[in-house]
Design an enzyme around this catalytic site. Sequence first.
Site, PDB file in Angstrom:
ATOM      1  N   HIS A  47       0.814  -1.209   0.000  1.00 63.99           N
ATOM      2  CA  HIS A  47       0.000   0.000   0.000  1.00 63.99           C
ATOM      3  C   HIS A  47       0.848   1.259   0.000  1.00 63.99           C
ATOM      4  O   HIS A  47       0.501   2.256  -0.631  1.00 63.99           O
ATOM      5  CB  HIS A  47      -0.926   0.002   1.222  1.00 63.99           C
ATOM      6  CG  HIS A  47      -1.975   1.050   1.186  1.00 63.99           C
ATOM      7  ND1 HIS A  47      -3.089   0.961   0.390  1.00 63.99           N
ATOM      8  CD2 HIS A  47      -2.088   2.219   1.853  1.00 63.99           C
ATOM      9  CE1 HIS A  47      -3.849   2.021   0.568  1.00 63.99           C
ATOM     10  NE2 HIS A  47      -3.255   2.813   1.455  1.00 63.99           N
ATOM     11  N   HIS A  94     -10.500   2.088  -1.377  1.00 60.52           N
ATOM     12  CA  HIS A  94     -10.735   1.777   0.030  1.00 60.52           C
ATOM     13  C   HIS A  94     -11.509   0.463   0.081  1.00 60.52           C
ATOM     14  O   HIS A  94     -12.534   0.343   0.753  1.00 60.52           O
ATOM     15  CB  HIS A  94     -11.491   2.911   0.727  1.00 60.52           C
ATOM     16  CG  HIS A  94     -10.780   3.405   1.948  1.00 60.52           C
ATOM     17  ND1 HIS A  94     -11.411   3.714   3.127  1.00 60.52           N
ATOM     18  CD2 HIS A  94      -9.453   3.619   2.177  1.00 60.52           C
ATOM     19  CE1 HIS A  94     -10.524   4.126   4.014  1.00 60.52           C
ATOM     20  NE2 HIS A  94      -9.332   4.076   3.465  1.00 60.52           N
ATOM     21  N   HIS A  96     -10.686  -2.900   1.071  1.00 58.59           N
ATOM     22  CA  HIS A  96     -10.714  -3.786   2.223  1.00 58.59           C
ATOM     23  C   HIS A  96     -11.370  -3.158   3.447  1.00 58.59           C
ATOM     24  O   HIS A  96     -12.132  -3.834   4.143  1.00 58.59           O
ATOM     25  CB  HIS A  96      -9.309  -4.302   2.527  1.00 58.59           C
ATOM     26  CG  HIS A  96      -8.749  -5.132   1.416  1.00 58.59           C
ATOM     27  ND1 HIS A  96      -9.292  -6.338   1.038  1.00 58.59           N
ATOM     28  CD2 HIS A  96      -7.724  -4.901   0.563  1.00 58.59           C
ATOM     29  CE1 HIS A  96      -8.604  -6.829   0.019  1.00 58.59           C
ATOM     30  NE2 HIS A  96      -7.658  -5.968  -0.291  1.00 58.59           N
ATOM     31  N   ASP A 116      -6.213  14.602  -0.084  1.00 67.07           N
ATOM     32  CA  ASP A 116      -5.127  14.620  -1.062  1.00 67.07           C
ATOM     33  C   ASP A 116      -5.248  15.818  -1.998  1.00 67.07           C
ATOM     34  O   ASP A 116      -4.238  16.364  -2.457  1.00 67.07           O
ATOM     35  CB  ASP A 116      -5.134  13.326  -1.890  1.00 67.07           C
ATOM     36  CG  ASP A 116      -4.503  12.162  -1.154  1.00 67.07           C
ATOM     37  OD1 ASP A 116      -3.726  12.404  -0.216  1.00 67.07           O
ATOM     38  OD2 ASP A 116      -4.797  11.007  -1.505  1.00 67.07           O
ATOM     39  N   ASP A 283      -1.251  14.989   3.896  1.00 69.66           N
ATOM     40  CA  ASP A 283      -2.332  14.282   4.582  1.00 69.66           C
ATOM     41  C   ASP A 283      -1.782  13.074   5.319  1.00 69.66           C
ATOM     42  O   ASP A 283      -0.834  12.431   4.861  1.00 69.66           O
ATOM     43  CB  ASP A 283      -3.369  13.839   3.534  1.00 69.66           C
ATOM     44  CG  ASP A 283      -4.345  12.822   4.074  1.00 69.66           C
ATOM     45  OD1 ASP A 283      -4.826  13.022   5.204  1.00 69.66           O
ATOM     46  OD2 ASP A 283      -4.631  11.835   3.362  1.00 69.66           O
ATOM     47  N   SER A 328      -6.230   7.558  12.255  1.00 73.79           N
ATOM     48  CA  SER A 328      -7.324   8.477  12.571  1.00 73.79           C
ATOM     49  C   SER A 328      -7.462   9.494  11.447  1.00 73.79           C
ATOM     50  O   SER A 328      -6.468   9.975  10.893  1.00 73.79           O
ATOM     51  CB  SER A 328      -7.049   9.206  13.895  1.00 73.79           C
ATOM     52  OG  SER A 328      -7.078   8.293  14.970  1.00 73.79           O
ATOM     53  N   GLN A 329      -8.695   9.828  11.139  1.00 71.50           N
ATOM     54  CA  GLN A 329      -8.982  10.665   9.983  1.00 71.50           C
ATOM     55  C   GLN A 329      -8.849  12.153  10.294  1.00 71.50           C
ATOM     56  O   GLN A 329      -8.711  12.562  11.438  1.00 71.50           O
ATOM     57  CB  GLN A 329     -10.396  10.366   9.485  1.00 71.50           C
ATOM     58  CG  GLN A 329     -10.608   8.926   9.060  1.00 71.50           C
ATOM     59  CD  GLN A 329      -9.820   8.583   7.820  1.00 71.50           C
ATOM     60  OE1 GLN A 329     -10.081   9.074   6.731  1.00 71.50           O
ATOM     61  NE2 GLN A 329      -8.820   7.724   7.974  1.00 71.50           N
ATOM     62  N   ASN A 513      -5.411   6.538 -12.216  1.00 70.39           N
ATOM     63  CA  ASN A 513      -5.914   5.166 -12.276  1.00 70.39           C
ATOM     64  C   ASN A 513      -5.921   4.501 -10.913  1.00 70.39           C
ATOM     65  O   ASN A 513      -5.147   4.839 -10.032  1.00 70.39           O
ATOM     66  CB  ASN A 513      -5.119   4.320 -13.281  1.00 70.39           C
ATOM     67  CG  ASN A 513      -3.636   4.289 -12.984  1.00 70.39           C
ATOM     68  OD1 ASN A 513      -3.217   4.116 -11.852  1.00 70.39           O
ATOM     69  ND2 ASN A 513      -2.818   4.458 -14.018  1.00 70.39           N
TER      70      ASN A 513
END
Length: 762
Positions: A47, A94, A96, A116, A283, A328-329, A513
């Site tokens: 990832h 996103h 999984h 992003d 980010d 954490s977002q 992509n």
Amino acid sequence: MTEPEINFSLAKQFGLLEDEYERIIKILGRTPTYTELGIFSVMWSEHCSYKNSILQLKTLPRSGGRLLVGAGEENAGLVDIGDGLAVAFKIESHNHPSAVEPYQGAATGVGGILRDIFTMGARPIAALNSLRFGKISNGKAGETVETVSTVSTAGRSKFLFKNVVKGIGDYGNCFGVPTISGEVYFEECYQDNPLVNAMAVGIVKHNESATATASGVGNPVFIVGSSTGKDGIHGATFASEEISEESESKRPNVQVGDPFTEKLLLEATLEVIRSGAVVGIQDMGAAGITCSTSEMSAKGKCGMEINLDLVPLRDENMSAYEIMLSESQERMLVVVEKGKEQIAIDIFDKWDLNCVEIGKITEEEKVKIYYKGKLEADVPPYDLVLGGGAPVYKREIKEPAYFKDKRAFDLNSVKEPEDLNKVLLTLLSSPNIANKKWVYEQYDYQVRTNTVILPGGDASVIRLKDTDKALSVKVDCNGRYVYLDPYKGGMIAVCESARNVACTGAKPLAITNCLNFGNPYNPEVYYQFSEAIRGIGDACRILETPVTGGNVSFYNQSQDYAVYPTPVIGMLGLIEDVDKIMTSYFKKEGDIILILGKPVDENSIKNDIGGSEYINTIHGLTEGNSPDIDTEFEKKLQEVILKLTDERLVNSAHDISDGGLAVALAECCIMDPENMTGCEINIEYSGRKDFRLFAETQSSIIISADPGNIKKILEIAEMYSVNVKETGITKGNRFKINTEIDLPLREIAEGYYNSIKNIMEV
């Protein structure tokens, strides 16, 4: 917390190979700490490092054209559209997280891709998505459950579909960005592994864009936005999305998004960038503080000292490992110019957000992490990152064994149906072709009042206020084509997405992509991947649409299913004059209907029926080969349609894709439900009638025009050696093709617009 003994056995649990563990020891000159092991495991996961894909990705055309920022250089690609403006756009998966918890998985996917965009200094103006699920014809969608695993097998796909759509809608609607376009497919192979790809588009002035590069020894490092909790923590297993049968019990804590905080973070971020206080900003997506500190330092060829005691925490008793790997977002890492700290603090305070100095830039190229008076990590950032010292592999390639049987299948052995009216109605109401109104009506696609072409057409168009320009955007991929022929399927995905935006009057500029595949350690999967990349690259070079970046998502498979190889293409097109936008549907009676494309014969039609929605839906087969595609001809076709729209010679343009000619013509009649216009079509058959009507012939566009414009249209098409065939006339309130098909528009529209709603509300 008592740390376990550090050895290869532990490293293996983190997803590291033995030679990778030995490599870490060599880099550090010692055994890593537990926190360092976690840092390496996530940064060297697929990832973050793209270790199994980067060699293939480097073969793509990643510069040229109007690119201001090339692939992988910043948080998102940046494309010049003139007048001092640039477009930032990107797509990511996103998958999984959405399989674990579909609502939050999808919502945080939207949040991440939006961040992003605005870390580039760009204001998000549009969101898109590409979704894949298992079949939805059975089971209940409305089951209220704690986890996906407790839903019955029959209802799982509907449960995932319902909650993914709700998560996308809720986050985007609350944030205030229009979700203007997307695609949804349903195939058995996505039963266990849904694909949730989110794309975002933003606008920025050239002189107001930001970088993700750290620099300036002594400059302070701030964490801004939300507090840090135990979200999404499970080392490499989660960060690489390598969720398998063995790791089911090790699933991470679910990431939880807060779109209202994200909206505040957007405004604060854009303001602090404009203030001139920001040196670099990134980010905190995958791997959180770990990724942002490592990547920003590596890009700037500098180091950082970080004190985790200063990080605002949401959970008590977090370890250094947990703080570093938390996902954490709604958080950012910001390097501020020394002396301008108060400017940044005041701005984030105004927006009621954390803005805490947690470290500084250092000359030594090391990221040093301190917590509770202890040095928890001391790692060289270059050795952690993509393009630096992270491992790079080229996996074994083997042509899939199933190719031989698929391509040997005699499509003429398929029984020819007696009732073509019934076939057409079945296709138009099938979930893959039916209008996705049930989906996009949950999205606020007109917020900010700039959406010109709404969801449901070939592509969606959003105008740029205070200019004459508009952007046309589209996501596209037919996974079935890629499964049958990865090279052709990759080319078709690029060509169709470009054709879609060209049909709106937009010149295709660049792509992003999202490459969704199975296990790269499987040689047949890696063949699919490498050949799809080759097809994408060849098509992009011909169409002059360089790749601005994107995402790779491997391991999309389970014990029972492996997804079709699904390289989703996000296409950006530019319309210089918003008054010349073109739509897909017939406008009025008396227009002449023509088809732009190559002449067809019995052999070409037979080739183009393979892998079609007709063969799949009506006959239950996925056989044959993908349709043929000629990228040089595709380029000419798009030049023709752009010239015709620029000279205002056509009244509609719609490409032929899923379902073939008959479906595309029917869509032209009913795509404007308030003003449906019928047609009478006359086709010269060569070979089987069902194949002619439902073959998914590529590089073909249906246009309608005033009779007085036909001569000029023919002249322009001849200039580019593109065939034009007059096919019929717009007329009445029925859809007629020769004597084989004759249906009232109301009946066609009923199934097309309501079938997904009827399935989901059972």
